[in-house]
Design an enzyme around this catalytic site. Structure first.
Site, short mmCIF file in Angstrom:
data_model
loop_
_atom_site.label_atom_id
_atom_site.label_comp_id
_atom_site.label_asym_id
_atom_site.label_seq_id
_atom_site.Cartn_x
_atom_site.Cartn_y
_atom_site.Cartn_z
N ASN A 1 0.97 -1.05 -0.12
CA ASN A 1 -0.03 -0.03 0.06
C ASN A 1 0.81 1.27 -0.08
OD1 ASN A 1 -1.44 2.23 1.26
ND2 ASN A 1 -2.96 0.91 1.53
N HIS B 1 0.99 6.23 1.89
CA HIS B 1 1.59 7.07 2.72
C HIS B 1 2.88 7.81 1.81
CE1 HIS B 1 -0.13 6.10 6.38
NE2 HIS B 1 0.34 4.83 6.42
N HIS C 1 -5.73 3.77 -1.90
CA HIS C 1 -6.99 3.91 -1.62
C HIS C 1 -7.20 5.53 -2.12
CE1 HIS C 1 -9.92 4.51 2.10
NE2 HIS C 1 -10.52 4.75 1.00
N ARG D 1 -9.33 8.02 -1.47
CA ARG D 1 -10.37 8.59 -0.62
C ARG D 1 -11.39 9.61 -1.09
NH1 ARG D 1 -9.45 7.65 4.83
NH2 ARG D 1 -10.89 9.49 5.16
N ARG E 1 -7.16 12.76 0.38
CA ARG E 1 -6.17 13.26 1.18
C ARG E 1 -4.69 12.93 0.85
NH1 ARG E 1 -7.28 10.47 7.00
NH2 ARG E 1 -9.31 11.39 6.78
N GLU F 1 -8.68 0.42 -3.24
CA GLU F 1 -9.60 0.53 -2.20
C GLU F 1 -10.37 1.92 -2.33
OE1 GLU F 1 -6.04 -1.06 1.29
OE2 GLU F 1 -7.03 0.85 1.45
N THR G 1 -18.09 -1.91 14.77
CA THR G 1 -17.49 -1.57 16.13
C THR G 1 -15.84 -1.62 16.13
OG1 THR G 1 -17.79 -4.05 16.82
CG2 THR G 1 -19.28 -2.14 17.84
N GLU H 1 -11.10 -9.25 3.06
CA GLU H 1 -9.75 -8.85 3.68
C GLU H 1 -10.03 -8.71 5.51
OE1 GLU H 1 -7.24 -5.86 1.95
OE2 GLU H 1 -6.57 -5.26 3.68
N HIS I 1 -3.82 -4.15 7.87
CA HIS I 1 -4.02 -3.09 8.50
C HIS I 1 -3.20 -3.37 9.68
CE1 HIS I 1 -5.68 0.96 9.26
NE2 HIS I 1 -5.19 0.93 10.54
N1 PXP Z 1 -5.76 -2.92 4.28
C1 PXP Z 1 -6.80 -1.84 4.00
C2 PXP Z 1 -7.97 -2.07 3.79
C3 PXP Z 1 -6.33 -0.44 4.61
O1 PXP Z 1 -7.33 0.42 4.48
C4 PXP Z 1 -5.13 -0.11 4.83
C5 PXP Z 1 -4.57 1.12 5.09
O2 PXP Z 1 -5.31 1.81 6.01
C6 PXP Z 1 -4.28 -1.07 4.70
C7 PXP Z 1 -4.49 -2.53 4.48
C8 PXP Z 1 -2.63 -1.01 5.10
O3 PXP Z 1 -2.57 -0.89 6.47
P1 PXP Z 1 -1.08 -0.28 7.07
O4 PXP Z 1 -0.77 1.08 6.53
O5 PXP Z 1 -1.46 -0.13 8.54
O6 PXP Z 1 -0.16 -1.48 6.75
#
Ligand code: PXP
Length: 247
Positions: free
Chosen positions: A7, A10, A52, A54, A58, A79, A110, A160, A200
């Site tokens: 991903n 960042h 993602h 969004r 952002r 995403e 939750t 996922e 995540h």
């Molecule tokens: N999977 C999904 C669905 C996400 O939204 C994210 C990013 O928030 C990730 C994986 C990757 O998470 P991380 O950056 O904590 O590795």
């Protein structure tokens, strides 16, 4: 072998922090470029690239996604929120995968996954549109029986499992219970014919346990890989994670 989706959001976050107003790449001065990072991640062994887009834009921008579509050699996983606008965008873009994620509070369960049960018809409509277009849909859900069963019922091919609660509990006594929830969830999803991904909060430490989850197909990892890349470069960061995933 467990696959790795990297991903790269960042990377775009860093760019946007400085260049929010800049037009496109402004002659190469606008950095860091997430598309360049994606290509380097693939060269290091990433099996796919995840972004993602969004609704608030952002980090990743639409033009990043179109450039990725043309540039990457593996698979693009988009995403997105489960909205008509994002569904229309995905049908135009035709990524290999979409992963439906919550963005607004009413879509969130939750623990923080998509509330497939609460928004069943909306999710079912989006999954049907993706299935008809040959785009593989995944639902980002908590390892919760009702969410898993509804994911199968709406005919999503993938889930996922949200590993965030487990990752947050990693150094606490709650870790074992959170890991058990993921394990039970992965087994149930597999029984129902769903392909099991997870993501995540996965990092170079907790991967030693995460990788032992049953039926794991792919992990989507962002923060820890991008963070490590600041010190080692993306090549080493991806190679090290892939090694630890499949030790
Ligand atoms: N999977 C999904 C669905 C996400 O939204 C994210 C990013 O928030 C990730 C994986 C990757 O998470 P991380 O950056 O904590 O590795």
């Amino acid at each position: 072998m467990i696959l790795l989706g990297v991903n790269i959001d960042h990377c775009a976050t860093v760019r946007q922090a400085r260049y929010r107003q800049a037009a496109a790449t402004a002659g190469g001065a606008v950095e860091p470029d997430p598309v360049t990072l994606a290509v380097l991640a693939e060269r290091a062994g990433a099996d796919g690239i995840t972004v993602h887009l969004r609704e608030d834009r952002r980090h990743i921008q639409e033009r990043d996604v179109w450039r990725l579509r043309e540039s990457i050699a593996t698979r693009l996983n988009l995403e997105m929120a489960c909205t008509p606008a994002m569904t229309a965008f995905a049908l135009k873009l035709k990524p290999d995968f979409v992963c439906l994620v919550p963005e607004s509070r009413e879509e969130v369960t939750t623990e923080g996954g998509l509330d497939v049960k609460g928004g069943r018809q909306r999710v079912a409509d989006c999954v049907a549109a993706m299935n008809a277009a040959g785009i593989k849909a995944s639902l980002f859900i908590d390892p919760d029986e009702a969410q898993i069963e509804t994911s199968a019922a709406v005919k999503a091919p993938f889930v996922e499992l949200h590993t965030g609660a487990y990752a947050n509990a990693y150094f606490t006594p709650a870790r074992a219970a959170e890991f058990k929830r993921l394990r039970v969830g992965a087994v149930r999803a597999h029984e129902l014919g769903l392909t099991v991904n997870a993501g995540h909060g996965i990092n170079y430490v907790n991967i030693a346990e995460v990788r032992t989850l049953p039926h794991l197909h792919e992990l989507n990892i962002g923060h820890s890989i991008i963070s490590r890349a600041l010190f080692t470069g993306i090549d080493e960061a991806v190679r090290e994670m892939k090694k630890r995933m499949n030790e």
